[in-house]
Motif scaffolding. Structure first.
Motif, mmCIF file in Angstrom:
data_model
loop_
_atom_site.group_PDB
_atom_site.id
_atom_site.type_symbol
_atom_site.label_atom_id
_atom_site.label_comp_id
_atom_site.label_asym_id
_atom_site.label_seq_id
_atom_site.Cartn_x
_atom_site.Cartn_y
_atom_site.Cartn_z
ATOM 1 N N ARG A 104 0.831 -1.202 0.000
ATOM 2 C CA ARG A 104 0.000 0.000 0.000
ATOM 3 C C ARG A 104 0.869 1.257 0.000
ATOM 4 N N ASP A 105 1.924 1.248 0.787
ATOM 5 C CA ASP A 105 2.847 2.387 0.812
ATOM 6 C C ASP A 105 3.469 2.611 -0.564
ATOM 7 N N ASP A 106 3.826 1.513 -1.227
ATOM 8 C CA ASP A 106 4.416 1.618 -2.563
ATOM 9 C C ASP A 106 3.404 2.185 -3.556
ATOM 10 N N LEU A 107 2.162 1.739 -3.446
ATOM 11 C CA LEU A 107 1.104 2.241 -4.329
ATOM 12 C C LEU A 107 0.894 3.737 -4.111
ATOM 13 N N LEU A 108 0.846 4.155 -2.857
ATOM 14 C CA LEU A 108 0.670 5.571 -2.551
ATOM 15 C C LEU A 108 1.847 6.384 -3.085
ATOM 16 N N ALA A 109 3.045 5.871 -2.922
ATOM 17 C CA ALA A 109 4.227 6.580 -3.413
ATOM 18 C C ALA A 109 4.184 6.726 -4.930
ATOM 19 N N THR A 110 3.720 5.685 -5.613
ATOM 20 C CA THR A 110 3.597 5.749 -7.070
ATOM 21 C C THR A 110 2.593 6.819 -7.484
ATOM 22 N N ALA A 111 1.438 6.836 -6.796
ATOM 23 C CA ALA A 111 0.395 7.807 -7.125
ATOM 24 C C ALA A 111 0.877 9.235 -6.871
ATOM 25 N N VAL A 112 1.472 9.457 -5.719
ATOM 26 C CA VAL A 112 1.941 10.801 -5.369
ATOM 27 C C VAL A 112 3.033 11.239 -6.344
ATOM 28 N N GLY A 113 3.915 10.313 -6.686
ATOM 29 C CA GLY A 113 4.964 10.638 -7.647
ATOM 30 C C GLY A 113 4.398 11.050 -8.997
ATOM 31 N N ASP A 164 -5.516 -0.119 9.260
ATOM 32 C CA ASP A 164 -4.908 -1.433 9.462
ATOM 33 C C ASP A 164 -4.398 -1.924 8.113
ATOM 34 N N ALA A 165 -3.959 -3.153 8.049
ATOM 35 C CA ALA A 165 -3.347 -3.657 6.822
ATOM 36 C C ALA A 165 -4.325 -3.699 5.653
ATOM 37 N N TYR A 166 -5.609 -3.716 5.942
ATOM 38 C CA TYR A 166 -6.613 -3.846 4.886
ATOM 39 C C TYR A 166 -7.278 -2.517 4.541
ATOM 40 N N SER A 167 -6.819 -1.431 5.132
ATOM 41 C CA SER A 167 -7.371 -0.122 4.811
ATOM 42 C C SER A 167 -6.949 0.298 3.404
ATOM 43 N N ASP A 168 -7.856 1.027 2.743
ATOM 44 C CA ASP A 168 -7.525 1.514 1.412
ATOM 45 C C ASP A 168 -6.947 2.921 1.493
ATOM 46 N N VAL A 169 -6.563 3.449 0.343
ATOM 47 C CA VAL A 169 -5.983 4.782 0.252
ATOM 48 C C VAL A 169 -7.049 5.744 -0.257
ATOM 49 N N ASP A 170 -7.367 6.765 0.528
ATOM 50 C CA ASP A 170 -8.304 7.812 0.119
ATOM 51 C C ASP A 170 -7.494 9.037 -0.294
ATOM 52 N N LEU A 171 -7.283 9.182 -1.591
ATOM 53 C CA LEU A 171 -6.414 10.242 -2.108
ATOM 54 C C LEU A 171 -7.244 11.337 -2.772
ATOM 55 N N ARG A 172 -6.916 12.587 -2.467
ATOM 56 C CA ARG A 172 -7.603 13.742 -3.032
ATOM 57 C C ARG A 172 -6.591 14.565 -3.824
ATOM 58 N N VAL A 173 -6.940 14.860 -5.059
ATOM 59 C CA VAL A 173 -6.041 15.576 -5.957
ATOM 60 C C VAL A 173 -6.744 16.850 -6.426
ATOM 61 N N VAL A 174 -6.184 17.995 -6.091
ATOM 62 C CA VAL A 174 -6.748 19.283 -6.492
ATOM 63 C C VAL A 174 -6.019 19.744 -7.756
ATOM 64 N N VAL A 175 -6.804 20.039 -8.794
ATOM 65 C CA VAL A 175 -6.203 20.376 -10.089
ATOM 66 C C VAL A 175 -6.687 21.747 -10.567
ATOM 67 N N LYS A 176 -5.969 22.305 -11.508
ATOM 68 C CA LYS A 176 -6.368 23.586 -12.097
ATOM 69 C C LYS A 176 -7.755 23.469 -12.720
ATOM 70 N N SER A 177 -8.531 24.514 -12.560
ATOM 71 C CA SER A 177 -9.914 24.485 -13.011
ATOM 72 C C SER A 177 -10.048 24.125 -14.489
ATOM 73 N N GLU A 178 -9.187 24.714 -15.316
ATOM 74 C CA GLU A 178 -9.300 24.478 -16.762
ATOM 75 C C GLU A 178 -8.886 23.068 -17.168
ATOM 76 N N CYS A 227 -2.542 20.456 -5.449
ATOM 77 C CA CYS A 227 -2.478 19.918 -4.074
ATOM 78 C C CYS A 227 -2.778 18.433 -4.103
ATOM 79 N N ILE A 228 -2.216 17.734 -3.130
ATOM 80 C CA ILE A 228 -2.505 16.314 -2.916
ATOM 81 C C ILE A 228 -2.661 16.108 -1.414
ATOM 82 N N PHE A 229 -3.744 15.448 -1.013
ATOM 83 C CA PHE A 229 -3.878 15.151 0.406
ATOM 84 C C PHE A 229 -4.629 13.843 0.610
ATOM 85 N N LEU A 230 -4.442 13.282 1.790
ATOM 86 C CA LEU A 230 -5.082 12.025 2.172
ATOM 87 C C LEU A 230 -6.233 12.283 3.128
#
Length: 343
Positions: free
Chosen positions: A87-96, A119-133, A106-109
């Motif tokens: 999961r950490d590797d997946l998050l690192a890939t996404a953030v990268g 816990d080990a079975y929790s998922d990743v809730d990722l929020r990505v803020v992008v330019k309006s256009e 912006c990027i936040f969890l």
């Protein structure tokens, strides 16, 4: 199962020796006459379970004994530590991927990882803020972006939404929302635990600060919709059980349980903040928890109807309490009458 003669048996003997290891299935083969039994036993790994003293005209009965699976060659990590690392590797890939994109501001969890309750079975809730256009572009590509990352399995999504849930090996899940920067406004949802991963212009930091004084409120419309859905779930459970549609009836019991859980939270002033920090079985009221935990029944009509009656007894009290707490305009007597039909 195969019933055959000698010619069939000879052709099958070689095939079985190759296919058994691949399929791992238990097969039953009966042969009549000749030398096939010894050849099958020798070449395919079948074990003779009948016919040791068979004559030329009597059957030989064999059962396949598959070789045990070699767990050491399986690639799926099974330990909590393995799952957390993946999961950490997946998050690192996404953030990268997003951090280097100039259209990403912006990027936040959110969720349990940000709250520190994962816990080990929790998922990743990722929020990505992008330019309006560029927001429409990211939304249009929301299913394609995760496909480029290692271990991708499949997406789940709905039309006309701005997020996508993607599943990865070994047992990972990431839920990515794409926010239009121009549409961000203060909200009590930003009072929930948040972990900021990338915010060079302080957009999310400022948003969180401006949301500090806001609180969650439950409106009459929210409560009324839930009650109607709960009543409908109770009625449909009864209808389907009486018609013998038992699998569907079981899913409708789950719908009723869901609205009982919502009522329990509302009646005890539990907010989404509470839900993030404590799973329902840790925050539930005693009587509701007991009713829910004992409500899982066999897939039989009588058992389903008995379970429905036991849940409705609790839900009836909840509905009456919701009317009193939220001063609902809908008639209480109608809601109670609806429940009494199936009680």
């Amino acid at each position: 199962m195969y019933f055959g003669n000698v010619a069939h048996g000879r052709r099958l003997a070689g095939f079985l020796s190759q296919s058994l290891d691949q399929s791992g299935k238990i097969l039953l083969i009966v042969f009549f006459k000749s030398d096939i039994p010894s050849r099958i036993e020798r070449q395919s790994g079948f074990r003779r379970i009948q016919g040791a003293n068979a004559t030329a005209d009597s059957p030989w009965l064999f059962a396949a004994v598959p070789k045990p699976v070699n767990l050491s060659i399986m690639k799926t990590p099974t330990t909590p530590a393995d799952l957390e690392k993946a999961r950490d590797d997946l998050l690192a890939t996404a953030v990268g991927r997003f951090k280097t994109d100039p259209d990403v501001l912006c990027i936040f969890l959110g969720g349990s990882i940000a709250a520190g309750s994962a816990d080990a079975y929790s998922d990743v809730d990722l929020r990505v803020v992008v330019k309006s256009e560029r927001h429409s572009h990211f939304v249009a590509q929301r299913r394609e972006i995760p496909k480029q990352w290692p271990g991708f399995l499949f997406n789940e999504w709905l039309p006309n939404t701005q997020h996508c849930v993607s599943h990865f090996l070994p047992f990972g899940k990431i839920d990515i929302f794409y926010y239009d920067a121009a549409a961000l406004i203060p909200s009590p949802w930003y009072r929930l635990p948040i972990k900021i991963l990338h915010d060079p212009k302080g957009i999310v930091t400022d948003l969180v600060k401006r949301s500090e004084e806001l609180s969650f409120t439950v409106g009459e419309e929210d409560v009324s919709i839930s009650i109607s859905k709960g009543l409908a779930a109770a009625h449909e459970t009864y209808r389907r059980a009486m018609r013998g549609e038992l699998f569907y009836a079981q899913t409708l019991l789950d719908e009723l349980r869901h609205h009982m859980m919502r009522a329990d939270d509302w009646l005890h002033d539990r907010t989404p903040e509470t839900a993030v920090m404590a799973k329902y079985n840790k925050r539930a009221s005693g009587d509701v928890m007991t009713a829910l935990s004992t409500s899982y029944c066999p897939c039989e009509s009588d058992a389903i109807l008995a379970t429905l009656r036991s849940l409705v007894r609790i839900y009836r009290n909840q509905v009456a309490a919701l009317h009193e707490k939220f001063k609902l305009s809908r008639p209480l007597k109608n809601d109670i009458a609806a429940l009494d039909i199936v009680a």
